[in-house]
Design a protein around this motif. Structure first.
Motif, PDB file in Angstrom:
ATOM      1  N   ILE A   1      -3.481  -4.304  -5.988  1.00 27.21           N
ATOM      2  CA  ILE A   1      -2.801  -4.755  -4.777  1.00 27.21           C
ATOM      3  C   ILE A   1      -3.719  -5.699  -4.018  1.00 27.21           C
ATOM      4  O   ILE A   1      -4.878  -5.361  -3.743  1.00 27.21           O
TER       5      ILE A   1
ATOM      6  N   SER B   1       0.820  -1.212   0.000  1.00 25.50           N
ATOM      7  CA  SER B   1       0.000   0.000   0.000  1.00 25.50           C
ATOM      8  C   SER B   1       0.853   1.260   0.000  1.00 25.50           C
ATOM      9  O   SER B   1       0.504   2.258  -0.647  1.00 25.50           O
TER      10      SER B   1
ATOM     11  N   ALA C   1       1.919   1.985  -3.475  1.00 19.56           N
ATOM     12  CA  ALA C   1       0.839   2.593  -4.256  1.00 19.56           C
ATOM     13  C   ALA C   1       0.640   4.054  -3.879  1.00 19.56           C
ATOM     14  O   ALA C   1       0.474   4.923  -4.755  1.00 19.56           O
TER      15      ALA C   1
ATOM     16  N   GLN D   1      -8.982   0.582   0.109  1.00 19.84           N
ATOM     17  CA  GLN D   1      -9.383  -0.691   0.690  1.00 19.84           C
ATOM     18  C   GLN D   1     -10.720  -0.617   1.414  1.00 19.84           C
ATOM     19  O   GLN D   1     -11.524  -1.537   1.332  1.00 19.84           O
TER      20      GLN D   1
ATOM     21  N   ASP E   1      -6.264  -0.706  -4.329  1.00 16.78           N
ATOM     22  CA  ASP E   1      -5.593  -1.171  -3.118  1.00 16.78           C
ATOM     23  C   ASP E   1      -6.527  -2.096  -2.338  1.00 16.78           C
ATOM     24  O   ASP E   1      -7.335  -1.648  -1.532  1.00 16.78           O
TER      25      ASP E   1
END
Length: 347
Positions: free
Chosen positions: A226, A56, A59, A112, A194
């Motif tokens: 991800i 993360s 990213a 997320q 993510d």
């Protein structure tokens, strides 16, 4: 959505030796430690690894979203959206006008936790319209119509009504679809996702994955995805990047990674996944220990304390180089380093 983008030379995004540090009172945290990867145009690159491996942060570094006390201290992030010279995102001020144009306009991100990413104080429509007008020269009415169309494209029923809804009135899957609509509001060339399905049930996860694949096929955008879910990786990835403790330990095509993994960490990850048809008594591989804290990295190869193939006197002393192990493939392991193998006695 636009048609497929023209095929320019070079990858759309190229990360070279990225280093991101967090400077805390307890010491320096090497969250990202020399990461190199690239995202080809129109392709999906999946970044996998356990929690705490730096996925993360990598990213967020691309978009200049690293929170204090963190900052990029080394490496390049080359962005090539067109025919001109590449832009080094790592060298841009995160608050500069150029970065703000790229962030959301050319590169978008789906986070997320959709419930935490959407404002509970503003309607879905107002957040969509704001994202559109921030990057596109549209009036409020035109932006409203585009927002409704985006909600319809991501599969939200009765989009005109949902424009007036708040995030707490929607399910987790609906909120994630809204986040995807916001991310696609300005037709980005690259979408960074993510772990967008982590907090969702299995059925909703499958729908979100199918949605992203359909939208990618329509627009020709690239995706940097991800995840720690290898099932998702097998379904959507063109290329795979395996990260461990802030470094890339293996990268290559999805078929090669799954059918012929080279790095011991990649093998262990794949061995921990249940396989269809293996029977109810199949034994899954476990990786002993846990990922060390980035501020307390072991000497030598970061994976050697948990590695069954570690070579005493070698893996615990020197950090292995990134070694080519096939066309377009690399593995960061001493077992593939010809200079180290004779010294270690490994055949």
């Amino acid at each position: 959505m636009s048609a497929a983008r023209p095929d320019h030379d070079g990858p759309l995004l190229e990360i070279d030796g990225l280093a991101t540090r967090f400077f805390t009172r307890e010491g320096t945290v090497r969250a990202v430690d020399g990461v190199s990867l690239s995202v080809p145009r129109g392709a999906t690159v999946c970044v996998v690894g356990e929690s705490g491996c730096g996925k993360s942060v990598t990213a967020r570094s691309v978009l200049g979203l690293v929170d204090e006390p963190g900052r990029i201290v080394g490496g390049r992030i080359l962005w090539r959206p067109g025919d001109g010279d590449p832009v080094d995102l790592a060298a841009l001020d995160p608050n500069s006008e150029r970065m703000r144009r790229i962030r959301g306009g050319e590169i978008s991100m789906v986070f997320q936790e959709p419930m935490a990413s959407l404002s509970p104080m503003h309607t879905v429509g107002s957040q969509l319209v704001e994202a559109i007008r921030l990057h596109l020269p549209l009036g409020r009415a035109e932006a409203h119509d585009r927002a409704v169309d985006l909600l319809r494209r991501v599969g939200i029923p009765r989009p005109e009504e949902r424009m007036d809804a708040y995030s707490f009135q929607l399910s987790g899957g609906m909120c994630q679809r809204v986040m995807i609509a916001i991310a696609l509001a300005c037709d980005p060339a690259l979408l960074i996702a993510d772990e967008p399905t982590t907090a969702l049930d299995v059925t909703t996860q499958a729908r979100i994955i199918d949605l992203l694949r359909d939208l990618q096929a329509q627009s020709g955008m690239s995706m940097l995805f991800i995840t720690h879910d290898l099932g998702v990786v097998a379904e959507i990835a063109d290329e795979v990047v395996v990260m461990y403790l802030g470094t890339v330990v293996e990268r290559g095509g999805v078929d090669e990674i799954f059918h012929d993994p080279k790095h011991p960490y990649t093998r262990a990850l794949l061995g921990s996944v249940p396989r269809m048809g293996a029977g109810s008594r199949q034994r899954l591989t476990t990786i002993r220990g846990t990922v060390p804290h980035p501020s307390d990295r072991p000497a030598g190869c970061p994976f050697h304390p948990r590695c069954d193939a570690a070579v005493a006197g070698v893996c615990d002393r020197s950090d292995p180089p990134d070694v080519p192990v096939g066309p377009g493939r690399t593995a960061r392991c001493v077992l593939y380093d010809e200079a180290a193998v004779p010294a270690s006695g490994v055949v």
